[in-house]
Structure formats: structure tokens, C-alpha cells
Design an enzyme around this catalytic site. Sequence first.
Site, PDB file in Angstrom:
ATOM      1  N   ARG A   1       0.860  -1.175   0.000  1.00  0.00           N
ATOM      2  CA  ARG A   1       0.000   0.000   0.000  1.00  0.00           C
ATOM      3  C   ARG A   1       0.898   1.227   0.000  1.00  0.00           C
ATOM      4  NH1 ARG A   1      -3.684  -2.705  -1.524  1.00  0.00           N
ATOM      5  NH2 ARG A   1      -5.684  -3.080  -0.471  1.00  0.00           N
TER       6      ARG A   1
ATOM      7  N   HIS B   1      -1.001   0.899  -9.894  1.00  0.00           N
ATOM      8  CA  HIS B   1      -1.730   0.017  -8.985  1.00  0.00           C
ATOM      9  C   HIS B   1      -2.421  -1.113  -9.754  1.00  0.00           C
ATOM     10  CE1 HIS B   1      -3.930  -0.136  -4.832  1.00  0.00           C
ATOM     11  NE2 HIS B   1      -3.620  -1.354  -5.281  1.00  0.00           N
TER      12      HIS B   1
ATOM     13  N   GLU C   1      -2.682   8.186  -4.171  1.00  0.00           N
ATOM     14  CA  GLU C   1      -2.957   7.902  -5.580  1.00  0.00           C
ATOM     15  C   GLU C   1      -4.443   8.160  -5.906  1.00  0.00           C
ATOM     16  OE1 GLU C   1      -3.768   3.137  -5.575  1.00  0.00           O
ATOM     17  OE2 GLU C   1      -1.708   3.701  -5.129  1.00  0.00           O
TER      18      GLU C   1
END
Length: 314
Positions: A232, A279, A261
Site C-alpha cells: 500500500r 496500482h 494515488e
Amino acid sequence: MSAVPELLILIPLPAQLLAQLRDDHSLPAWHYAPAGIDDALAGLQQVRTVLTNGSTGLSQAQMQAMPQLRLISAFGAGYENIDLAAARQAGIAVTHAPGANNATVADHAMALMLGLTRGLHVLDSAVKAGGWEHNRAARPTVNGKRLGILGLGNIGAQIARRAAGFDMQIAYHARDARSDVPYQYCATAGALAQYSDYLILACPGGPATRGIVNRDLLARLGPQGFLINVARGSVVDTPALIEALQQHTIAGAALDVVDGEPALPAAFHALDNLLLTPHISGRSPEAMATQLRMFTDNVAASYAGKPLQHVVPS
């Protein structure tokens, strides 16, 4: 779609998965609100199920806006931003999809490590721009190097197995040492960074790990060390990482996740020792199909009053 949906989807989904949901006539009426709950329908009174993920989560206030809510499903293994205490108090079940994308994340972690080490993100652009001869400098190789894995859960263990194929020396840090693996255990994250030529982050997000990769840990990783994050974004202190990359106190970093993000710090754009992906480490057709099936199975079970699968422990 009905004007009063019973299923609310709060995360972006690929067009192929949305098409599958549209074709699944066993599902209740649903509303797609990837921009967030504030952009969902004003009336949430009939929503029984929410599809979210660990990054987006669901707060107590959001739950309270949906008095019929009975199921919160995280599309993936993570659920750190879902208020579990509030869900438990309201009698709302929370499920997730453990294991569905483990192999995909592990594959991506290896791709980031190899791509960063060999400078593929820089070399590709340089060669395409005509810079063949001037970009043939020697680059490090991962073979035989020391790999540290922060978090040796299912994903970390798969990364370790892949790294063993490159004859890497593997160590890890987790809350507890494991007796079922042959890898060296480091008692602290700092000790792991000190050990590592490569440090891969594969730990859960949440308050316990926020900023664990800080200025001190990066200093321990050192000027020959590489950082790879498939965990993360919150795990990394971003200003400290930018400083380390700018000053070359670490060799480089590859990030699939960034705190805050999709917004990126302006400083990222000038760093050629930084490799970024958006991601997607857990995204493969196989993984997403499995996650979707786990979700729809639980929706059906919820409506039928049957036991749910992969319930997050309360």
C-alpha cells in the site's frame, strides 16, 4: 438499471467485468459510482450491498447513509479502510477475496524488481529516441543478491519462491517468525533493510504499517539498495523516499502504489531512478475473474440467507 439500486459499486472496474455484471440477471439492480459515494444516487435507502476495496474502504457515516446495508465486499484481499467496528455494530457482514490475486501480485513484484534493476523504463525510451550506443552501461543483476521481504503472508511467500529461482538469498520481517519457511528472519524492518540489496514491501496497509519505510529505514537500505512496493502507498513516507531518490542514498525504487494515488508528487516526474505502474499488480484477467466470482457468490448467498465465504474476522 433501476432508479433504486440495491447494489452500489464504489471502485473502478474494467469494461469486461462491467459487461459481465450487466449480463448477470441474478444480481439486484446496481449503480456504478467509481468517483465516490458522493456522486452516487442521492437516495441510498435501498442499498443492501456495497462493493469497495481496501483503498476506498467504507466509513461509519457512509454505512449510516444506507440503513438497509447488509454486506460490504472488498474486491481483493485488503480491507484496511473499511470501518470494521462500525460494520460489526450495525450487523453488516464484511467479506474480501483472499488469495485471488496472490500469484499476479507476486509476478508483478518480480517484474518491477527486474525492470528497475536493469533500467528498462529508461532504456526503452532512450533506444527509441536513437540513443543505442550511449545507453549500454552495465546494470546490476538480481542473481545471487540479498532479497528482503517485508511481510511474509501469501503474497510474500510467493515472491520468495520466485526469487529462489534467481538464486537470491532471502530474508523477511513479519510480526512473528515462521517455522515453516527456510528464509532468514529479521526481528525489525530496519534490520531487514540493512540486510537487503532489494527490499520488497508485501505487508498489509493500515495504521500499524503507515510510514514504516521512513528516512532511517531508507538509509539502512543504502546507496546500492532498491525498494519495490506492491503493498500500500501508505507504507512509504513519500517525502523521505523522494529525498533518498534525489540524493541517490538508495539506488532506485519501483512503486505500484503511491500514498494519495492517483495524484502523484510533482518531484516524481524528474526521477529516472523511479519506476511506476498504476496500482495494477493484482490485475490479471484470471485474478479479476476470480474476485468477481467470489463477490457474486456472496451476493447470492446474502440474498438466500446462506453462509458467506471469506468473511473478515470481527
